[in-house]
Design a protein around this motif. Structure first.
Motif, PDB file in Angstrom:
ATOM      1  N   ASN A 150       0.803  -1.163   0.128  1.00 33.30           N
ATOM      2  CA  ASN A 150       0.066  -0.016  -0.052  1.00 33.30           C
ATOM      3  C   ASN A 150       0.895   1.178   0.026  1.00 33.30           C
ATOM      4  O   ASN A 150       1.492   1.575   0.955  1.00 33.30           O
ATOM      5  CB  ASN A 150      -0.987  -0.050   1.213  1.00 33.30           C
ATOM      6  N   ALA A 151       1.088   1.937  -1.088  1.00 33.16           N
ATOM      7  CA  ALA A 151       2.015   2.902  -1.323  1.00 33.16           C
ATOM      8  C   ALA A 151       1.522   4.293  -0.530  1.00 33.16           C
ATOM      9  O   ALA A 151       2.185   5.107  -0.500  1.00 33.16           O
ATOM     10  CB  ALA A 151       2.063   3.301  -2.740  1.00 33.16           C
ATOM     11  N   ALA A 184      -4.617  10.579   0.286  1.00 34.10           N
ATOM     12  CA  ALA A 184      -4.401  10.706  -1.203  1.00 34.10           C
ATOM     13  C   ALA A 184      -3.006  10.727  -1.400  1.00 34.10           C
ATOM     14  O   ALA A 184      -2.069  11.177  -0.501  1.00 34.10           O
ATOM     15  CB  ALA A 184      -5.168  12.000  -1.745  1.00 34.10           C
ATOM     16  N   SER A 185      -2.422  10.293  -2.735  1.00 31.17           N
ATOM     17  CA  SER A 185      -1.022  10.491  -3.193  1.00 31.17           C
ATOM     18  C   SER A 185      -0.959  11.868  -3.231  1.00 31.17           C
ATOM     19  O   SER A 185      -1.466  12.905  -3.478  1.00 31.17           O
ATOM     20  CB  SER A 185      -0.995   9.818  -4.315  1.00 31.17           C
ATOM     21  N   GLY A 186       0.337  12.224  -3.052  1.00 28.11           N
ATOM     22  CA  GLY A 186       1.000  13.748  -3.147  1.00 28.11           C
ATOM     23  C   GLY A 186       2.312  13.812  -2.063  1.00 28.11           C
ATOM     24  O   GLY A 186       2.713  12.989  -1.815  1.00 28.11           O
ATOM     25  N   THR A 187       2.798  15.146  -2.191  1.00 27.06           N
ATOM     26  CA  THR A 187       3.843  15.590  -1.642  1.00 27.06           C
ATOM     27  C   THR A 187       3.377  15.977  -0.079  1.00 27.06           C
ATOM     28  O   THR A 187       2.677  17.088  -0.145  1.00 27.06           O
ATOM     29  CB  THR A 187       4.942  16.364  -2.223  1.00 27.06           C
ATOM     30  N   TYR A 188       3.886  15.948   0.861  1.00 32.50           N
ATOM     31  CA  TYR A 188       3.417  16.092   2.229  1.00 32.50           C
ATOM     32  C   TYR A 188       4.865  16.503   3.098  1.00 32.50           C
ATOM     33  O   TYR A 188       5.607  16.059   2.945  1.00 32.50           O
ATOM     34  CB  TYR A 188       2.677  15.141   3.080  1.00 32.50           C
ATOM     35  N   THR A 189       4.629  17.749   3.828  1.00 28.48           N
ATOM     36  CA  THR A 189       5.518  18.119   4.779  1.00 28.48           C
ATOM     37  C   THR A 189       5.590  17.754   6.000  1.00 28.48           C
ATOM     38  O   THR A 189       4.330  17.849   6.838  1.00 28.48           O
ATOM     39  CB  THR A 189       5.436  19.794   4.715  1.00 28.48           C
ATOM     40  N   THR A 247      12.158  18.667   9.793  1.00 33.10           N
ATOM     41  CA  THR A 247      11.105  18.922   8.840  1.00 33.10           C
ATOM     42  C   THR A 247      11.584  18.526   7.396  1.00 33.10           C
ATOM     43  O   THR A 247      12.814  19.101   7.050  1.00 33.10           O
ATOM     44  CB  THR A 247      10.574  20.386   8.856  1.00 33.10           C
ATOM     45  N   THR A 248      10.749  17.658   6.763  1.00 37.05           N
ATOM     46  CA  THR A 248      11.436  17.095   5.187  1.00 37.05           C
ATOM     47  C   THR A 248       9.977  16.800   4.704  1.00 37.05           C
ATOM     48  O   THR A 248       8.757  16.971   5.197  1.00 37.05           O
ATOM     49  CB  THR A 248      12.175  16.260   5.196  1.00 37.05           C
ATOM     50  N   THR A 249       9.927  16.987   3.296  1.00 29.14           N
ATOM     51  CA  THR A 249       8.841  16.459   2.499  1.00 29.14           C
ATOM     52  C   THR A 249       8.842  14.895   2.251  1.00 29.14           C
ATOM     53  O   THR A 249       9.980  14.360   2.165  1.00 29.14           O
ATOM     54  CB  THR A 249       8.794  17.296   1.204  1.00 29.14           C
ATOM     55  N   VAL A 250       7.518  14.450   2.245  1.00 29.73           N
ATOM     56  CA  VAL A 250       7.509  12.862   2.063  1.00 29.73           C
ATOM     57  C   VAL A 250       6.709  12.795   0.623  1.00 29.73           C
ATOM     58  O   VAL A 250       5.302  13.367   0.564  1.00 29.73           O
ATOM     59  CB  VAL A 250       6.796  12.188   3.232  1.00 29.73           C
ATOM     60  N   THR A 251       7.147  11.818  -0.311  1.00 30.13           N
ATOM     61  CA  THR A 251       6.287  11.755  -1.422  1.00 30.13           C
ATOM     62  C   THR A 251       5.385  10.473  -1.025  1.00 30.13           C
ATOM     63  O   THR A 251       5.924   9.291  -0.732  1.00 30.13           O
ATOM     64  CB  THR A 251       7.059  11.500  -2.749  1.00 30.13           C
ATOM     65  N   VAL A 252       4.132  10.525  -1.150  1.00 29.25           N
ATOM     66  CA  VAL A 252       3.083   9.476  -0.934  1.00 29.25           C
ATOM     67  C   VAL A 252       2.635   9.142  -2.107  1.00 29.25           C
ATOM     68  O   VAL A 252       2.189   9.634  -2.933  1.00 29.25           O
ATOM     69  CB  VAL A 252       2.037   9.970  -0.020  1.00 29.25           C
ATOM     70  N   GLY A 253       2.486   7.734  -2.199  1.00 21.13           N
ATOM     71  CA  GLY A 253       1.769   7.024  -3.542  1.00 21.13           C
ATOM     72  C   GLY A 253       2.738   6.737  -4.621  1.00 21.13           C
ATOM     73  O   GLY A 253       3.780   7.326  -4.841  1.00 21.13           O
ATOM     74  N   ASN A 254       2.040   6.324  -5.686  1.00 22.06           N
ATOM     75  CA  ASN A 254       2.952   6.016  -6.882  1.00 22.06           C
ATOM     76  C   ASN A 254       2.797   7.533  -7.836  1.00 22.06           C
ATOM     77  O   ASN A 254       2.348   7.487  -8.934  1.00 22.06           O
ATOM     78  CB  ASN A 254       2.297   4.981  -7.845  1.00 22.06           C
ATOM     79  N   VAL A 255       3.643   8.306  -7.417  1.00 26.21           N
ATOM     80  CA  VAL A 255       3.630   9.613  -7.996  1.00 26.21           C
ATOM     81  C   VAL A 255       4.947   9.888  -8.581  1.00 26.21           C
ATOM     82  O   VAL A 255       5.927   9.645  -7.856  1.00 26.21           O
ATOM     83  CB  VAL A 255       3.184  10.641  -7.194  1.00 26.21           C
ATOM     84  N   VAL A 256       5.197  10.581  -9.576  1.00 26.85           N
ATOM     85  CA  VAL A 256       6.455  10.881 -10.016  1.00 26.85           C
ATOM     86  C   VAL A 256       6.986  12.236  -9.755  1.00 26.85           C
ATOM     87  O   VAL A 256       5.845  13.218  -9.702  1.00 26.85           O
ATOM     88  CB  VAL A 256       6.511  10.895 -11.639  1.00 26.85           C
ATOM     89  N   PRO A 257       7.910  12.632  -9.266  1.00 31.28           N
ATOM     90  CA  PRO A 257       8.332  13.917  -8.672  1.00 31.28           C
ATOM     91  C   PRO A 257       8.001  15.065  -9.744  1.00 31.28           C
ATOM     92  O   PRO A 257       8.017  14.664 -11.053  1.00 31.28           O
ATOM     93  CB  PRO A 257       9.862  13.680  -8.587  1.00 31.28           C
ATOM     94  N   SER A 258       7.925  16.290  -9.389  1.00 35.68           N
ATOM     95  CA  SER A 258       7.909  17.263 -10.374  1.00 35.68           C
ATOM     96  C   SER A 258       8.961  17.393 -11.441  1.00 35.68           C
ATOM     97  O   SER A 258      10.137  16.675 -11.182  1.00 35.68           O
ATOM     98  CB  SER A 258       7.849  18.717  -9.773  1.00 35.68           C
ATOM     99  N   CYS A 259       8.484  17.792 -12.636  1.00 33.86           N
ATOM    100  CA  CYS A 259       9.378  17.355 -13.931  1.00 33.86           C
ATOM    101  C   CYS A 259      10.754  18.030 -13.669  1.00 33.86           C
ATOM    102  O   CYS A 259      10.805  19.187 -12.987  1.00 33.86           O
ATOM    103  CB  CYS A 259       8.750  18.131 -15.057  1.00 33.86           C
ATOM    104  N   VAL A 260      11.641  17.277 -14.231  1.00 35.66           N
ATOM    105  CA  VAL A 260      13.203  18.030 -14.220  1.00 35.66           C
ATOM    106  C   VAL A 260      13.799  17.333 -15.660  1.00 35.66           C
ATOM    107  O   VAL A 260      14.014  16.390 -15.858  1.00 35.66           O
ATOM    108  CB  VAL A 260      14.097  17.076 -12.904  1.00 35.66           C
ATOM    109  N   ALA A 261      14.087  18.559 -16.217  1.00 43.11           N
ATOM    110  CA  ALA A 261      14.716  18.397 -17.592  1.00 43.11           C
ATOM    111  C   ALA A 261      15.947  17.686 -17.578  1.00 43.11           C
ATOM    112  O   ALA A 261      16.795  18.160 -16.949  1.00 43.11           O
ATOM    113  CB  ALA A 261      14.658  19.594 -18.130  1.00 43.11           C
TER     114      ALA A 261
END
Length: 498
Positions: free
Chosen positions: A122-123, A160-165, A180-194
């Protein structure tokens, strides 16, 4: 005889009274308040007539050593402070006051830090592990969605999936701290990086194939090839009119984000002009002190550093101490030998946060290689957190890596190791397929085998059917095969069997 003995005893007693002394002083904390019941030590420097003793402070921090025999070599009075460091006062012969002002509690006795891992099934279920130092007795978690916990190692299911502080506050009888740090929850791709890489055609060194390697599932690509030409396809190729070095830019975007990446592409069998580059590493004893190492090519003669906090340097290999933890965008501009170039990277300064090492080797065709740059990409914060160069032994090492989720990228110097693409840990060339590292302990054996560029020139066949609008076959029609320069290389004619 009795009178002589009494006189001798009297003279000894008189001598002791004449040369014995009192050494005293006060022990206070850093605010000036006296410290009661604190141990104080004294020792002389006379190896022939050694003397040592200890006592405890009374009310107000006062102490006193009485009947201390004289010593022509003087005395050392000392105490131990809150960090068990010896604080000393040297006294000359027959002098008698030694005062101390010391810390009584370690201001950095506890440091909050934690890491998180998702459940394998369970992501949205995240397990939090406390890694704080200093033996805290109380924990207060804020999961960033309105929920919290007071357990040391809680778990939490997000709606819900997303990024949480996420914030952890710790405390004990003597200290408190927060992290304090951010935690990525769920099967989400980080914000785009070229990101992209490129390689030359095996038959035409001025024909360059560009491969998009961006993260975040962009939907739009805009290329500037540095010679006035552009493209909007994801993986274009471009033929340059002349050999040389070109600054190529890729701009990506999607419905939720955009990013830009620029790098220098060398076209043809030429030696590039100066190209700025650097690596960095935190000091082994102070992670707020960062050592920067110039890795530029082209023999520059001038260097200008901007450390991202308002401070600069013109040294080739400077070091800089940051006042606080955080992420800083550091830039280097080089000039000299008729060229100029710049390079920037994000540097994460961890301060006193608990840290680890990540190390491994780089291979090409199962042989150790050295002409490789290695980046450690922080997935949570979408930045290159650490950069280094493979050592002459074929190994790389990242020290003082803070707990988190990372991706390792090895980029070969194609002038030394031709035929291989930038490769992620997991031996893949695309971000989305890379193996992520959950760093919560020292990581070794993080080895990468560079992937050979997937271009294999050789013979082959192309066939097809030519028909009219009513699907009737067309005979005796010439069909041409052209190259990327629109030059005819082969011609064939349709037959009755087409």
């Amino acid at each position: 005889m009795t009178k002589k003995l009494l006189l001798f005893v009297f003279l000894i007693a008189g001598a002791i009274g004449l040369y014995a002394q009192t050494i005293s002083g006060n022990v206070t904390d850093l605010t000036g308040a006296g410290i009661t019941n604190y141990q104080v030590y004294i020792i002389n420097n006379d190896s022939m007539n050694p003397y040592s003793s200890s006592t405890y402070t009374a009310g107000g921090g006062a102490y006193s050593f009485s009947n201390v025999p004289s010593s022509s070599s003087g005395f050392v009075v000392y105490v131990y402070d809150c960090q068990q460091s010896m604080q000393t006062v040297n006294l000359a012969a027959n002098s008698g006051t030694a005062n101390f002002s010391i810390c009584t509690s370690n201001p950095s006795s506890c440091t909050a830090v934690f890491y998180s891992t998702p459940d394998s099934s369970n992501a949205n279920l995240i397990y939090f592990t406390d890694l704080s130092s200093g033996n805290p007795t109380s924990w207060s978690w804020s999961f960033g969605d309105g929920s919290g916990s007071s357990s040391q190692n809680p778990s939490h299911t997000y709606g819900a999936s997303g990024t949480y502080t996420v914030t952890l506050n710790i405390s004990s009888a003597n200290c408190s701290d927060s992290y304090t740090t951010t935690v990525t929850v769920g099967n989400v791709v980080p914000s785009c990086v070229a990101d992209f890489y490129s390689y030359a055609d095996s038959n035409n060194v001025q024909l360059i194939q560009f491969i998009d390697n961006s993260a975040g599932s962009p939907t739009s690509w805009s290329w500037d090839f540095g010679d006035g030409a552009t493209a909007s396809t994801q993986n274009p190729n471009h033929t340059y009119a002349a050999t040389g070095s070109y600054n190529v830019t890729l701009s990506i975007s999607s419905a939720n984000c955009s990013d830009t990446y620029t790098t220098t592409v060398v076209v043809g069998n030429v030696t590039p002009g100066c190209i700025a580059n650097f690596t960095f590493a935190p000091d082994s004893n102070n992670t707020s002190l960062i050592h920067f190492y110039d890795a530029s090519t082209g023999n520059p003669t001038n260097w200008m550093w901007d450390f991202g906090d308002g401070n600069t340097s013109s040294l080739q290999n400077p070091f800089h101490s940051y006042a606080s933890s955080g992420t800083y965008n550091v830039s280097l501009i080089i000039t000299g030998n008729n060229c100029q170039s710049s390079y920037n990277a994000n540097v994460i300064v961890s301060g006193s946060v608990l840290s680890y090492t990540v190390e491994g080797s780089i291979y090409a065709n199962n042989l150790v290689v050295t002409a490789v740059d290695v980046d450690l990409f922080d997935v949570t914060n979408n930045v290159v957190a650490y950069s280094t160069r493979v050592s002459p032994m074929g190994t790389y090492n990242f020290a003082n890596v803070v707990a988190g989720t990372y991706i390792v990228l090895a980029t070969p110097d194609t002038t030394v190791i031709p035929g291989y693409a930038p490769t992620y840990y997991g031996n893949v060339i695309f971000w989305s397929a890379a193996t992520q590292l959950n760093v919560n302990a020292n990581q070794s054996g993080i080895n990468i085998n560079l992937v050979a560029i997937p271009v294999t020139p050789g013979s082959g066949s192309i066939s097809g059917t030519v028909s009219t609008g009513n699907k009737s076959s067309v005979e005796n029609l010439n069909v041409y095969l052209t190259d990327d320069n629109n030059s005819d290389v082969l011609v064939a004619s349709t037959t009755s069997s087409c």
